[in-house]
Scaffold this motif. Structure first.
Motif, PDB file in Angstrom:
ATOM      1  N   ALA A  63     127.881 -50.422 124.716  1.00 19.78           N
ATOM      2  CA  ALA A  63     128.166 -51.801 125.275  1.00 19.78           C
ATOM      3  C   ALA A  63     128.923 -51.358 126.726  1.00 19.78           C
ATOM      4  N   MET A 122     127.129 -60.004 117.272  1.00 20.88           N
ATOM      5  CA  MET A 122     126.382 -59.160 118.280  1.00 20.88           C
ATOM      6  C   MET A 122     125.689 -58.139 117.936  1.00 20.88           C
ATOM      7  N   GLN A 123     126.823 -57.367 117.571  1.00 18.09           N
ATOM      8  CA  GLN A 123     126.473 -55.587 117.452  1.00 18.09           C
ATOM      9  C   GLN A 123     125.574 -55.583 116.213  1.00 18.09           C
ATOM     10  N   THR A 177     124.947 -58.894 125.956  1.00 15.25           N
ATOM     11  CA  THR A 177     125.351 -57.711 126.240  1.00 15.25           C
ATOM     12  C   THR A 177     124.558 -56.860 127.146  1.00 15.25           C
ATOM     13  N   ALA A 215     124.988 -65.906 124.356  1.00 12.61           N
ATOM     14  CA  ALA A 215     125.624 -64.522 124.702  1.00 12.61           C
ATOM     15  C   ALA A 215     124.699 -63.525 125.258  1.00 12.61           C
ATOM     16  N   HIS A 244     130.174 -57.758 127.488  1.00 16.21           N
ATOM     17  CA  HIS A 244     129.760 -58.696 126.720  1.00 16.21           C
ATOM     18  C   HIS A 244     130.280 -60.133 127.492  1.00 16.21           C
ATOM     19  N   VAL A 260     131.387 -61.089 118.516  1.00 14.83           N
ATOM     20  CA  VAL A 260     131.065 -59.976 118.991  1.00 14.83           C
ATOM     21  C   VAL A 260     130.784 -58.761 117.910  1.00 14.83           C
TER      22      VAL A 260
END
Length: 141
Positions: free
Chosen positions: A58, A31-32, A109, A107, A61, A28
């Protein structure tokens, strides 16, 4: 325009959990981080958001883990925007092990564009909208 953003890195020891592979929470964070890198590379940075009085938050996710990553693995992390709506965007991600291109995880978001003042969703400014290109499902890596 950078439709699909590529970031390559080596998995550090501190990313591992007690099972010896990359901790779920680390994905995560990655991802950010890569979303910000992609956005900044397009000129969509904190200065622009400050000027417009907006920001992204967000909403959700989703991550599908396919194979573990370990310390020392060289990773290709790809990200792209798959849709832009009035006040939201869906960004996707794919982690590949560099040496064999095995998919480690995929993934997405759901990001919501909000007013920095109220925290409520607002319409994405054209100035922001025009910086991003949409990658269709057929063109996804």
């Amino acid at each position: 325009m950078l439709k699909i953003f590529h970031h390559q890195f080596t998995v550090p020891e501190e990313a591992l959990d007690e099972n010896g592979h990359v901790n779920n929470v680390v994905y995560v964070q990655w991802m950010q981080d890569v979303a910000l890198e992609h956005s900044n590379a397009l000129g969509c940075n904190s200065d622009l958001y400050r000027k417009l009085g907006t920001l992204w938050v967000a909403r959700s996710h989703y991550i599908e883990y396919r194979s573990p990553a370990f310390a020392g693995d060289r990773i290709d992390l790809l990200t792209w925007v798959s849709d832009l709506k009035r006040s939201s965007s869906l960004r996707k991600y794919k982690w590949l092990r560099t040496r064999d291109q095995k998919v480690l995880a995929q993934a997405e978001t759901k990001w919501v564009y909000v007013s920095a003042k109220t925290g409520r969703p607002c319409t994405i400014h054209d100035e922001v909208m025009n910086l991003f290109s949409i990658v269709s499902v057929d063109d996804e890596p």
